[in-house]
Write a protein that holds these residues in place. Structure first.
Motif, PDB file in Angstrom:
ATOM      1  N   ASN A  74       8.341   5.569   1.268  1.00 26.12           N
ATOM      2  CA  ASN A  74       8.193   4.827   2.517  1.00 26.12           C
ATOM      3  C   ASN A  74       9.243   3.720   2.590  1.00 26.12           C
ATOM      4  N   THR A 116       9.319   1.055   3.993  1.00 28.23           N
ATOM      5  CA  THR A 116       8.828  -0.330   3.947  1.00 28.23           C
ATOM      6  C   THR A 116       8.199  -0.678   2.594  1.00 28.23           C
ATOM      7  N   PRO A 129       0.832  -1.213   0.000  1.00 30.58           N
ATOM      8  CA  PRO A 129       0.000   0.000   0.000  1.00 30.58           C
ATOM      9  C   PRO A 129       0.869   1.265   0.000  1.00 30.58           C
TER      10      PRO A 129
HETATM   11  C1  LIG Z   1       4.840   3.201   5.547  1.00 28.13           C
HETATM   12  O1  LIG Z   1       4.063   2.075   5.170  1.00 28.13           O
HETATM   13  C2  LIG Z   1       3.578   1.347   6.274  1.00 28.13           C
HETATM   14  C3  LIG Z   1       2.915   0.084   5.712  1.00 28.13           C
HETATM   15  O2  LIG Z   1       1.999   0.399   4.693  1.00 28.13           O
HETATM   16  C4  LIG Z   1       2.625   2.222   7.058  1.00 28.13           C
HETATM   17  O3  LIG Z   1       2.146   1.518   8.166  1.00 28.13           O
HETATM   18  C5  LIG Z   1       3.365   3.473   7.515  1.00 28.13           C
HETATM   19  O4  LIG Z   1       2.447   4.337   8.140  1.00 28.13           O
HETATM   20  C6  LIG Z   1       3.986   4.168   6.330  1.00 28.13           C
HETATM   21  N1  LIG Z   1       4.820   5.286   6.796  1.00 28.13           N
HETATM   22  C7  LIG Z   1       4.707   6.499   6.305  1.00 28.13           C
HETATM   23  C8  LIG Z   1       5.674   7.518   6.860  1.00 28.13           C
HETATM   24  O5  LIG Z   1       3.882   6.785   5.440  1.00 28.13           O
END
Ligand SMILES: *[C@@H]1O[C@H](CO)[C@@H](O)[C@H](O)[C@H]1NC(C)=O
Ligand SMILES: *[C@@H]1O[C@H](CO)[C@@H](O)[C@H](O)[C@H]1NC(C)=O
Ligand SMILES: *[C@@H]1O[C@H](CO)[C@@H](O)[C@H](O)[C@H]1NC(C)=O
Length: 155
Positions: free
Chosen positions: A60, A62, A38
């Motif tokens: 992001n 991740t 996502p």
């Molecule tokens: C990054 O992605 C993760 C998983 O989708 C999410 O939980 C997190 O809030 C995101 N971090 C940012 C800074 O958008």
């Protein structure tokens, strides 16, 4: 892959021919075969530097995207940037490889900056066993953005 075709006529060996069955399959970044985590963004489109006019990007740490394909080789295509952009790629269980897509020939710009060089093959793996393989693209450590523009595999 080469297929040996044997033709027997009236029980007599008539002909042996080799037919090359390898095929290049190109996937733009919006291809449904690519599974994104996502939160990816899609560029607005019609950028002639992009394969297919647009690309996916994410900041992001991740972020990831994956493709499962059946074939013997895979190529990653991407443009270069005036900013900290890259992609970490890993195929099957092999060690990931980091691709730096920053164009060091231009001044660094903040954020995603802009594209400076035409999308091109930036990474490839060939001579894979002809089987299903999974390619995972993720954010490299120390980089600000990961992008996915296009993929090509040889089936
Ligand atoms: C990054 O992605 C993760 C998983 O989708 C999410 O939980 C997190 O809030 C995101 N971090 C940012 C800074 O958008
Ligand atoms: C498939 O793509 C690779 C990488 O771009 C290229 O080297 C090769 O010539 C292509 N093969 C065909 C049959 O188009
Ligand atoms: C992209 O260019 C085509 C052809 O010029 C045009 O029809 C289309 O509306 C453009 N799309 C965007 C998103 O600008």
């Amino acid at each position: 892959m080469r297929l040996a075709l044997y033709f027997f006529l009236s029980g007599t060996f008539a002909r042996l021919s080799f037919v090359s069955c390898s095929r290049n399959v190109t996937l733009d970044d919006n291809d449904p075969a690519i599974i994104y985590s996502p939160g990816w963004s899609v560029s607005s489109g019609n950028n002639s530097l992009d394969f297919g006019g647009s690309l996916h990007f994410n900041n992001n740490a991740t972020a990831s995207a994956s493709l499962t394909f059946e074939g013997v080789a895979v190529y990653l295509m991407a443009p270069f940037w005036s900013s900290s952009v890259g992609a970490q790629v890993a195929i099957d269980d092999q060690e990931p490889f980091v691709i730096d897509l920053q164009d060091y020939g231009v001044a660094v710009q903040p954020g995603l900056g802009q594209e400076t060089l035409q999308s091109q093959v930036v990474w490839a793996v060939t001579e894979l066993p002809n089987a299903h393989h999974t390619l995972v693209i993720s954010m490299p450590a120390q980089m600000q953005h990961v992008v996915l523009d296009g993929l090509l595999y040889v089936s």
